[in-house]
Scaffold this active site. Structure first.
Site, PDB file in Angstrom:
ATOM      1  N   GLU A 141    -104.012 -48.813 -89.009  1.00  0.00           N
ATOM      2  CA  GLU A 141    -105.068 -48.930 -89.541  1.00  0.00           C
ATOM      3  C   GLU A 141    -105.408 -48.922 -91.048  1.00  0.00           C
ATOM      4  OE1 GLU A 141    -107.516 -45.117 -87.456  1.00  0.00           O
ATOM      5  OE2 GLU A 141    -106.887 -46.507 -85.776  1.00  0.00           O
ATOM      6  N   GLU A 247    -103.695 -49.950 -77.102  1.00  0.00           N
ATOM      7  CA  GLU A 247    -104.927 -48.361 -77.142  1.00  0.00           C
ATOM      8  C   GLU A 247    -105.548 -49.577 -76.208  1.00  0.00           C
ATOM      9  OE1 GLU A 247    -105.422 -46.757 -80.636  1.00  0.00           O
ATOM     10  OE2 GLU A 247    -103.186 -47.165 -81.595  1.00  0.00           O
TER      11      GLU A 247
HETATM   12  O1  9MR Z   1    -106.147 -40.626 -78.318  1.00  0.00           O
HETATM   13  C1  9MR Z   1    -106.018 -39.674 -79.785  1.00  0.00           C
HETATM   14  C2  9MR Z   1    -106.579 -37.709 -79.515  1.00  0.00           C
HETATM   15  O2  9MR Z   1    -106.142 -37.757 -79.536  1.00  0.00           O
HETATM   16  C3  9MR Z   1    -106.479 -37.525 -80.628  1.00  0.00           C
HETATM   17  O3  9MR Z   1    -106.673 -36.763 -81.230  1.00  0.00           O
HETATM   18  C4  9MR Z   1    -106.521 -38.652 -82.050  1.00  0.00           C
HETATM   19  C5  9MR Z   1    -106.711 -38.210 -83.283  1.00  0.00           C
HETATM   20  O4  9MR Z   1    -104.758 -38.190 -84.195  1.00  0.00           O
HETATM   21  O5  9MR Z   1    -106.529 -39.644 -82.118  1.00  0.00           O
HETATM   22  C6  9MR Z   1    -106.450 -40.584 -80.675  1.00  0.00           C
HETATM   23  O6  9MR Z   1    -105.650 -41.637 -80.674  1.00  0.00           O
HETATM   24  C7  9MR Z   1    -106.015 -42.782 -81.914  1.00  0.00           C
HETATM   25  C8  9MR Z   1    -104.932 -43.776 -82.057  1.00  0.00           C
HETATM   26  O7  9MR Z   1    -104.091 -43.035 -82.677  1.00  0.00           O
HETATM   27  C9  9MR Z   1    -105.268 -44.651 -83.102  1.00  0.00           C
HETATM   28  N1  9MR Z   1    -105.899 -46.068 -83.050  1.00  0.00           N
HETATM   29  C10 9MR Z   1    -107.365 -44.939 -82.228  1.00  0.00           C
HETATM   30  C11 9MR Z   1    -106.892 -43.587 -81.248  1.00  0.00           C
HETATM   31  C12 9MR Z   1    -108.270 -42.774 -80.990  1.00  0.00           C
HETATM   32  O8  9MR Z   1    -108.889 -42.235 -81.800  1.00  0.00           O
END
Ligand code: 9MR
Length: 342
Positions: A141, A247
Site C-alpha cells: 500500500e 486478499e
Molecule cells: O485483517 C488484518 C487485521 O486483522 C489487522 O488488524 C490489520 C492491521 O494489521 O490488517 C488486516 O489486514 C490488512 C492487510 O494486512 C493489508 N491490506 C488490508 C487488510 C485489511 O485491513
C-alpha cells in the site's frame, strides 16, 4: 471410473478448492485459528496456499531495532509444510501497524539510520524464510489511497520517492528465487490507482528493478465494475507479471441495513465470485499466481470491525458450511468437469 460432476457441488465433500483449481488457492490465517482442529481440517483440505493475516508483519516480527521474533510465523510455516501448502509472505514494509517501539522512534531517525534499519530488517526476514515462503509482498500500500501518486508516508518522507525500488533490491539480494510482489487495494476499482501502479511497474522494468508480480487485494463489493477489473488483469498480465488476488472478500452489506445474508444477496455474491474467478482463470497460466481469501469464515472477517456491520464476505459461514459463494468459485473454474475416480 470417469465421473462427470455437474451442477451444485456445495455439499460434495470430495470436491475441494485445491484439487479443482489449476492455480494455488489460499487463505489468510492466524496461528490461533489453525490450532483448532475443525479449522485446521478445513484449511488443510481446501487450500494449497497460506498467508499470515498478521503474524509475518513487522508489528509481530520486529521486536526492537535489531531483534526479531519469528516464532509465530515459523509455526504457520510448519503447519503449511505438513499439508503441502505454499506460504506467501505478507508483508515486509507497511506504513501502518508498525511495532510500538518504531512508532515512537521513527521520526527521530535520520534518513541513513532508517534506511539501514529497514534494509537489515528486510534482509534478515527474507533470509530467515528463504526456501520456506515462495513469495513476499515487499511493500504494501505505498500508493496514495486515492491513487494520486505515492502515499505521503513516513518512509516516503525520510527515504525519498525511490524507496520501494530499493526495498525490492534488498529483498532480492537476500533470496534470488523468492517471488517479489507489490500489493495494494482498489487496483481493480480505481483506474487512477491502477495507472500509478503501472507507471511504477514500467519504471521498475525499464531500470531492471526486481518485480515478479502484483497483489490485487480485491476487498470488493457487489458494485465492482467488471470492466475495470478486467482492465487491471489485462494491463498487469501484458507486462509479464504474475497476478495474486491476494486478499479477496466480497462485502454485501455496505449500508449496514441487512441483518441476515438473504438468498438474493447470496446469489449476487455467488455470481460476482464466479465472474472474478472466470476472468482470472482465463489469464495465461504464467500470469496466474494464486487467489487468496482474507479469512475462512464470515464471522472472522476484519470487515465486521472495519465497517461496523456483518458483511458475510467469505466462502464459509460460522458453522464451517460452504456458502453459495463457494459454489461461485467452482462455477468460475468451469460448470462441468471430468474427473477420474482413483
Ligand atoms: O485483517 C488484518 C487485521 O486483522 C489487522 O488488524 C490489520 C492491521 O494489521 O490488517 C488486516 O489486514 C490488512 C492487510 O494486512 C493489508 N491490506 C488490508 C487488510 C485489511 O485491513
Amino acid at each position: 471410473m470417469a465421473v462427470v460432476v455437474i451442477g451444485n457441488q456445495l455439499h460434495t465433500e470430495k470436491i475441494t478448492l485445491r484439487e479443482q483449481a489449476s492455480f494455488p488457492v489460499g487463505v489468510a490465517v492466524s496461528p490461533k485459528r489453525i490450532a483448532q482442529s475443525e479449522y485446521a481440517k478445513v484449511v488443510g483440505q481446501e487450500f494449497s496456499s497460506l498467508t499470515a493475516e498478521n503474524v509475518m508483519k513487522p508489528q509481530y516480527i520486529w521486536t526492537s531495532e535489531r531483534n526479531y521474533d519469528f516464532s509465530k510465523g515459523d509455526s504457520l510455516v510448519a503447519f503449511a509444510q505438513a499439508r503441502q501448502q505454499q506460504v506467501h509472505g505478507h508483508t515486509l514494509v507497511w506504513h501502518l501497524m508498525q511495532p510500538d517501539w518504531l512508532k515512537n522512534t521513527i521520526e527521530s531517525y535520520d534518513s541513513a539510520t532508517l534506511e539501514n534499519l529497514l534494509r537489515d530488517y528486510i534482509q534478515t526476514v527474507v533470509k530467515h524464510y528463504r526456501g520456506k515462503v515462495v513469495s513476499w509482498d515487499v511493500v504494501n500500500e505505498a500508493v496514495a489511497s486515492n491513487g494520486d501518486g505515492m502515499r505521503e508516508s513516513v518512509y516516503l518522507q525520510k527515504l525519498g520517492d525511490d524507496y520501494v525500488a530499493r526495498c525490492h533490491q534488498y529483498a532480492r539480494q537476500s533470496d534470488p528465487d523468492v517471488l517479489l510482489f507489490y500489493n495494494d487495494y482498489s487496483i481493480a476499482s480505481n483506474p487512477k490507482k491502477l495507472n500509478t501502479i503501472l507507471e511504477m511497474v514500467d519504471d521498475f522494468q525499464a531500470r531492471g528493478i526486481p518485480l515478479d508480480g502484483i497483489g490485487m487485494q480485491m476487498h470488493v463489493g457487489l458494485d465492482l465494475s467488471l470492466d475495470d477489473y478486467q482492465k487491471a488483469l489485462d494491463e498487469i498480465s501484458q507486462r509479464g507479471l504474475k497476478i495474486h488476488l491476494s486478499e479477496v472478500d466480497i462485502k454485501v452489506n455496505s449500508n449496514g441495513k441487512q441483518t441476515t445474508l438473504t438468498p438474493e444477496l447470496a446469489e449476487s455474491q455467488r455470481e460476482l465470485m464466479s465472474e472474478i474467478v472466470r476472468r482470472y482463470n482465463q489469464l495465461p497460466e504464467e500470469n496466474k499466481f494464486a487467489i487468496t481469501f482474507w479469512g475462512l469464515r464470515d464471522n472472522e472477517s476484519w470487515l465486521t470491525n472495519h465497517t461496523g456491520f456483518p458483511q458475510w464476505p467469505l466462502l464459509y459461514d460460522h458453522d464451517f458450511q460452504r456458502k453459495s459463494m463457494y459454489q461461485g468459485f467452482l462455477d468460475g473454474l468451469e460448470t462441468a468437469q471430468t474427473t477420474v475416480d482413483k
